[in-house]
Write an enzyme that holds these catalytic residues in place. Structure first.
Site, short mmCIF file in Angstrom:
data_model
loop_
_atom_site.label_atom_id
_atom_site.label_comp_id
_atom_site.label_asym_id
_atom_site.label_seq_id
_atom_site.Cartn_x
_atom_site.Cartn_y
_atom_site.Cartn_z
CB ILE A 183 45.61 23.90 45.37
CG1 ILE A 183 46.91 24.61 45.01
CG2 ILE A 183 45.79 22.98 46.56
CD1 ILE A 183 47.42 25.59 46.06
N GLY A 184 42.69 23.11 44.65
CA GLY A 184 41.42 22.51 45.05
C GLY A 184 40.92 21.48 44.06
CG ASN A 192 42.65 37.83 33.23
OD1 ASN A 192 43.04 38.93 33.63
ND2 ASN A 192 42.64 36.75 33.98
CD GLU A 210 38.17 33.00 37.68
OE1 GLU A 210 38.34 34.09 38.23
OE2 GLU A 210 39.07 32.16 37.55
CG HIS A 233 39.66 30.45 43.48
ND1 HIS A 233 39.16 30.26 42.22
CD2 HIS A 233 40.97 30.74 43.32
CE1 HIS A 233 40.13 30.43 41.34
NE2 HIS A 233 41.25 30.74 41.99
CG LEU A 234 41.67 26.08 48.04
CD1 LEU A 234 41.84 24.75 48.77
CD2 LEU A 234 41.85 27.24 49.01
CG HIS A 257 39.64 34.50 43.69
ND1 HIS A 257 40.34 34.06 44.79
CD2 HIS A 257 40.55 34.65 42.71
CE1 HIS A 257 41.63 33.95 44.48
NE2 HIS A 257 41.78 34.31 43.22
CG ASN A 259 49.73 30.64 41.49
OD1 ASN A 259 50.52 30.02 42.21
ND2 ASN A 259 49.78 30.62 40.18
NE ARG A 301 39.99 38.05 37.08
CZ ARG A 301 40.95 37.42 37.71
NH1 ARG A 301 41.92 36.87 37.03
NH2 ARG A 301 40.93 37.32 39.00
NE ARG A 320 48.31 38.33 46.41
CZ ARG A 320 47.39 37.92 45.54
NH1 ARG A 320 46.39 37.13 45.93
NH2 ARG A 320 47.44 38.30 44.29
#
Ligand code: ADP
Length: 415
Positions: free
Chosen positions: A342-343, A7, A396, A217-218, A189, A220, A99, A250
């Site tokens: 976060i999730g 990536n 991923e 998908h939580l 994502h 950044n 990626r 964002r």
């Protein structure tokens, strides 16, 4: 096969080495051999390398570019110090999976990279001016390091969302803007949403055609996807990753008229306002403190900081609104899935998102919710909850490695 998953960002390279092949995919016995990150490439780079089961090794090294970073990874992987079984020379890396952020409308699946594919990725630079050039740099560097004998595959963030119907991907703008410039929702994502949907099917034994879920998908960056009958039918990010949920830096959704308004009031160009929306908004913009959810939660608890609380509240409220709108768009769903930093880790944020969803049948189980952190996977709603919720840590890199194997072996893909 040993697959190097890369990536490549503008000044960073993240990698994993994964041992997998068609048989191991079928048996779910892929093997994680090593992982690492190289940051601040272009100067004295910060290098973190970790082989499976060992402590991470941290160091610095002057690295000019992505090629130098990949060479360093390879030298380490082949060395005694890495201790990776089965990798002794370059020849032991059998393929490379990249990626790639933007595949436009052209790339609906992962592909082996040819000169023509590379031109196709270049054609999408307009749509992702920050990301695609870095991804192309990584592909070119890996070609130089490994030579033409090692196949490389591109796995696109946008590909999974290419099943969106036109009423979901078109903006209500003059239609010729879509025809002329392909202005539309692409979504990002995709590999994460796809992985999470795949794991959900494994956990529940649900057939792909019967998979009706909302994936969140939580991290950044944050995005939601509505997955009906196994396909992505809507997603919150748009032409770029700026749209949708509140993110670390964002803004997510705003009234587009705000851009000109701020430009006039603050004496900024539209480019500067765009930077403000991408880099100085979201959690950091509201709180004035940080883009890091863990730090915000600590501020809210320890110092009862009002703006930290507000940032968390706005973040959770926006997620809840998206869940509601996707339930309507899909005609109901079976589960909501939490993923991303976060999730996956914040039981508190999940518990703040869910209230208000009881009428849709989501009954959070406080004990289960508290237990699903630090990489744990599982159900967080009560038994019998009409709308279930799960935590599923995303992966991923695994999908990129598997797609690379499928591409190299010429096996038809089905997302
Ligand atoms: P990226 O999108 O860059 O891959 P991650 O998925 O790692 O990022 O998510 C990073 C976010 O996850 C940060 O806001 C971080 O604070 C948050 N996070 C990680 N662990 C926790 C935790 N235990 N509680 C709350 N937030 C967390």
């Amino acid at each position: 096969m040993n697959i190097l998953v890369l990536n490549c960002g503008s000044s960073s390279v993240k990698f994993q080495l994964i041992g997998t092949d068609l048989e191991r995919i079928a048996q779910n016995t892929d093997e994680r051999l090593a992982r690492g990150t190289i940051e601040r490439i272009g100067g004295e780079a910060i290098v973190t390398l970790q082989s499976n089961g060992r402590e991470p090794q941290r160091s610095t090294a002057p690295l000019r570019d992505a090629r130098a970073a990949i060479e360093l990874i390879l030298r380490w992987a082949c060395s005694e110090t890495s201790g990776i079984d089965g990798i002794k020379s370059v020849a032991d890396v059998h393929a490379v999976g990249h990626r790639v952020v933007h595949g436009g409308e052209r790339f609906t699946y992962s592909v082996v990279i040819t000169d023509e594919v590379l031109r196709g990725i270049e054609d999408c630079i307009d749509l992702a001016p920050l990301h695609n050039p870095a991804n192309i740099g990584g592909i070119t560097a890996a070609r130089e390091v490994f030579g033409p004998g090692v196949a490389q595959a591109a796995v696109f963030d946008t590909a999974f969302h290419q099943t969106l119907p036109d009423h979901a991907y078109l903006y209500a703008l003059p239609y010729q803007l879509y025809r002329r410039h392909r202005v539309r929702r692409y979504g990002f994502h995709g590999t994460s949403h796809r992985y999470v949907a795949y794991r959900y099917r494994q956990l529940t034994g649900m057939a792909r055609e019967k998979t009706n879920i909302i994936t969140l998908h939580l991290g950044n960056g944050c995005s939601a996807a509505a997955i009906r009958a196994g396909d992505s039918i809507d997603t919150s990010m748009g032409l770029t990753p700026l749209e949708g949920l509140v993110m670390g830096t964002r803004s997510g959704d705003i009234d587009p008229a705000i851009i000109d308004f701020i430009a006039a009031k603050e004496g900024l160009s539209s480019r500067e306002v765009e930077t403000l929306l991408n880099k100085q908004s979201g959690l950091i913009g509201i709180s004035g403190l940080t883009n890091d959810m863990r730090e915000l939660l600590a501020e809210a608890h320890e110092n009862d900081d009002r703006r930290a609380r507000l940032a968390i509240e706005i973040f959770c409220y926006r997620v809840r609104k998206y869940i509601g709108s996707y339930l309507a768009a899909m005609g109901g769903a079976d589960a909501v899935i939490f993923a991303g930093g976060i999730g996956e880790n914040s039981a508190e944020v999940r518990a703040s998102i869910c209230p208000g969803l009881e009428w849709m049948g989501l009954e959070l189980d406080a004990e289960r919710n508290a237990a699903q952190i630090d990489g744990h996977e599982g159900l967080i709603t009560r038994d019998g909850s009409r709308l279930a919720a799960y935590v599923i840590p995303t992966d991923e890199e695994l999908l990129i490695a598997r797609d690379t194997v499928r591409c190299v072996r010429g096996v038809p893909q089905r997302f």
